[in-house]
Design a protein around this motif. Structure first.
Motif, PDB file in Angstrom:
ATOM      1  N   ARG A  55      37.802  43.565  79.192  1.00 36.38           N
ATOM      2  CA  ARG A  55      38.603  42.503  79.816  1.00 36.38           C
ATOM      3  C   ARG A  55      38.405  41.172  79.084  1.00 36.38           C
ATOM      4  N   ALA A  56      37.183  40.906  78.659  1.00 36.36           N
ATOM      5  CA  ALA A  56      36.875  39.633  78.001  1.00 36.36           C
ATOM      6  C   ALA A  56      37.360  39.576  76.558  1.00 36.36           C
ATOM      7  N   HIS A  57      37.191  40.684  75.814  1.00 34.76           N
ATOM      8  CA  HIS A  57      37.496  40.668  74.374  1.00 34.76           C
ATOM      9  C   HIS A  57      38.887  41.188  74.030  1.00 34.76           C
ATOM     10  N   ARG A  58      39.485  42.000  74.893  1.00 31.50           N
ATOM     11  CA  ARG A  58      40.794  42.598  74.629  1.00 31.50           C
ATOM     12  C   ARG A  58      40.822  43.288  73.258  1.00 31.50           C
ATOM     13  N   PRO A  59      39.893  44.203  72.998  1.00 35.17           N
ATOM     14  CA  PRO A  59      39.853  44.874  71.689  1.00 35.17           C
ATOM     15  C   PRO A  59      41.004  45.867  71.555  1.00 35.17           C
ATOM     16  N   GLN A  60      41.256  46.289  70.331  1.00 34.71           N
ATOM     17  CA  GLN A  60      42.269  47.333  70.137  1.00 34.71           C
ATOM     18  C   GLN A  60      41.771  48.695  70.621  1.00 34.71           C
ATOM     19  N   VAL A  61      40.429  48.896  70.538  1.00 38.62           N
ATOM     20  CA  VAL A  61      39.871  50.213  70.862  1.00 38.62           C
ATOM     21  C   VAL A  61      38.600  50.071  71.687  1.00 38.62           C
ATOM     22  N   ALA A  62      38.444  50.956  72.680  1.00 33.10           N
ATOM     23  CA  ALA A  62      37.193  51.083  73.426  1.00 33.10           C
ATOM     24  C   ALA A  62      36.666  52.498  73.192  1.00 33.10           C
ATOM     25  N   LEU A  63      35.426  52.591  72.710  1.00 29.83           N
ATOM     26  CA  LEU A  63      34.763  53.878  72.509  1.00 29.83           C
ATOM     27  C   LEU A  63      33.807  54.090  73.671  1.00 29.83           C
ATOM     28  N   LEU A  64      34.062  55.104  74.487  1.00 27.10           N
ATOM     29  CA  LEU A  64      33.288  55.291  75.710  1.00 27.10           C
ATOM     30  C   LEU A  64      32.600  56.646  75.753  1.00 27.10           C
ATOM     31  N   ASP A  65      31.309  56.628  76.073  1.00 32.60           N
ATOM     32  CA  ASP A  65      30.613  57.872  76.374  1.00 32.60           C
ATOM     33  C   ASP A  65      31.044  58.303  77.780  1.00 32.60           C
ATOM     34  N   ILE A  66      31.032  59.588  78.058  1.00 36.43           N
ATOM     35  CA  ILE A  66      31.436  60.055  79.385  1.00 36.43           C
ATOM     36  C   ILE A  66      30.341  59.807  80.411  1.00 36.43           C
ATOM     37  N   ARG A  67      29.108  60.194  80.090  1.00 35.18           N
ATOM     38  CA  ARG A  67      28.017  60.074  81.056  1.00 35.18           C
ATOM     39  C   ARG A  67      27.286  58.751  80.893  1.00 35.18           C
ATOM     40  N   MET A  68      27.603  57.811  81.771  1.00 41.59           N
ATOM     41  CA  MET A  68      26.943  56.507  81.784  1.00 41.59           C
ATOM     42  C   MET A  68      26.642  56.117  83.221  1.00 41.59           C
ATOM     43  N   PRO A  69      25.609  55.299  83.436  1.00 42.74           N
ATOM     44  CA  PRO A  69      25.283  54.858  84.795  1.00 42.74           C
ATOM     45  C   PRO A  69      26.287  53.828  85.312  1.00 42.74           C
ATOM     46  N   ASP A  70      26.224  53.591  86.618  1.00 44.66           N
ATOM     47  CA  ASP A  70      27.049  52.593  87.297  1.00 44.66           C
ATOM     48  C   ASP A  70      28.499  53.037  87.420  1.00 44.66           C
ATOM     49  N   LEU A  71      29.128  53.298  86.281  1.00 43.47           N
ATOM     50  CA  LEU A  71      30.516  53.761  86.256  1.00 43.47           C
ATOM     51  C   LEU A  71      30.632  54.666  85.040  1.00 43.47           C
ATOM     52  N   ASP A  72      31.033  55.932  85.233  1.00 46.89           N
ATOM     53  CA  ASP A  72      31.056  56.807  84.060  1.00 46.89           C
ATOM     54  C   ASP A  72      32.258  56.490  83.173  1.00 46.89           C
ATOM     55  N   GLY A  73      32.269  57.094  81.980  1.00 44.14           N
ATOM     56  CA  GLY A  73      33.307  56.784  81.016  1.00 44.14           C
ATOM     57  C   GLY A  73      34.703  57.131  81.489  1.00 44.14           C
ATOM     58  N   LEU A  74      34.841  58.204  82.249  1.00 43.37           N
ATOM     59  CA  LEU A  74      36.152  58.605  82.747  1.00 43.37           C
ATOM     60  C   LEU A  74      36.698  57.576  83.727  1.00 43.37           C
ATOM     61  N   GLN A  75      35.842  57.090  84.617  1.00 42.12           N
ATOM     62  CA  GLN A  75      36.258  56.055  85.566  1.00 42.12           C
ATOM     63  C   GLN A  75      36.532  54.744  84.832  1.00 42.12           C
ATOM     64  N   ALA A  76      35.704  54.435  83.840  1.00 38.75           N
ATOM     65  CA  ALA A  76      35.906  53.211  83.065  1.00 38.75           C
ATOM     66  C   ALA A  76      37.237  53.250  82.333  1.00 38.75           C
ATOM     67  N   ALA A  77      37.604  54.399  81.796  1.00 43.11           N
ATOM     68  CA  ALA A  77      38.875  54.533  81.080  1.00 43.11           C
ATOM     69  C   ALA A  77      40.048  54.241  82.012  1.00 43.11           C
ATOM     70  N   GLN A  78      39.959  54.724  83.235  1.00 41.58           N
ATOM     71  CA  GLN A  78      41.035  54.483  84.199  1.00 41.58           C
ATOM     72  C   GLN A  78      41.147  52.996  84.534  1.00 41.58           C
ATOM     73  N   GLU A  79      40.010  52.312  84.663  1.00 35.02           N
ATOM     74  CA  GLU A  79      40.048  50.883  84.960  1.00 35.02           C
ATOM     75  C   GLU A  79      40.564  50.087  83.767  1.00 35.02           C
ATOM     76  N   ILE A  80      40.177  50.495  82.571  1.00 33.18           N
ATOM     77  CA  ILE A  80      40.638  49.806  81.370  1.00 33.18           C
ATOM     78  C   ILE A  80      42.157  49.918  81.229  1.00 33.18           C
ATOM     79  N   ALA A  81      42.703  51.058  81.612  1.00 30.44           N
ATOM     80  CA  ALA A  81      44.159  51.240  81.550  1.00 30.44           C
ATOM     81  C   ALA A  81      44.882  50.218  82.418  1.00 30.44           C
TER      82      ALA A  81
END
Length: 216
Positions: A46-72
């Motif tokens: 949200r802060a940097h507005r990069p062209q690409v986000a590289l996300l691991d699937i298994r992460m604490p707090d919010l996993d990569g799959l959930q993070a991808a949905q929020e980023i969309a």
């Protein structure tokens, strides 16, 4: 040329260091921020507005799959690549239907990572070959979906031609050459296809094409 900006998220510091080192070999790619949790990754995107986000699937707090949905939602122009050790079919399906533009296994050749970043930054999609084979095999065994067939009927004949080539993994330039049209026209067709099909990106459009039985 402005480098492709990337936000990298993985909860393991050594993995982040390794991925960052690979990306650093390409002068056209710049890691602008790193995160160890999915929630932080969303905030950084949200802060940097990069062209690409590289996300691991298994992460604490919010996993990569959930993070991808929020980023969309918060940064729809940021392409998302899932980078994971795990290639289970349920992960692949959730990632791609959730809006990921790419899916790459950590065991892949490092050159694939660079290829994937360039591909999704350019508006294309990238699946690790092993993942692509599993996705295609899955839709072949499922057979055509009536709803997918219905949605496909909203496309013009030329848009269907473009979709078939897109689903086969061809770039805009390759589609243009195959159909004897200019690349700008292909981009316009792809934009119209995504809008008519209600899909966020080329990966989701390709999945729908497979579900509709458009591809061999």
């Amino acid at each position: 040329m402005t480098p492709i900006q990337v936000v990298l998220a993985d909860d393991e510091a050594m993995v982040r260091a390794g991925v960052r080192a690979i990306l650093a070999t390409d002068p056209d790619i710049e890691v602008v921020a790193e995160a160890r949790t999915g929630r932080t990754a969303v905030d950084l995107v949200r802060a940097h507005r990069p062209q690409v986000a590289l996300l691991d699937i298994r992460m604490p707090d919010l996993d990569g799959l959930q993070a991808a949905q929020e980023i969309a939602v918060v940064a729809p122009t940021t392409a998302v690549i899932m980078l994971t050790t795990f290639g289970q079919d349920d992960y692949i399906t959730r990632a791609l239907t959730g809006g990921a533009d790419g899916f790459l296994l950590k065991a892949s050749d490092p050159r694939e990572l660079l290829t994937a970043v360039h591909a999704v930054a350019g508006g294309a999609a990238y699946l690790s070959p092993a993942v692509a084979r599993r996705v295609i095999a899955s839709y072949r065994t499922q057979g055509p979906h009536d709803e997918a067939r219905r949605v496909i009927t909203t496309l013009t004949d030329r848009e269907r031609d473009v979709l078939v080539l897109l689903a086969a993994g061809h770039s805009n330039a390759e589609i243009a050459a195959a159909l004897f049209i200019v690349e700008g026209t292909v981009k316009a067709h792809v934009s119209s296809i995504l809008d008519k099909l209600g899909t966020r990106n080329r990966v989701q459009a390709a999945i729908l094409a497979h579900q509709a039985g458009l591809t061999p």
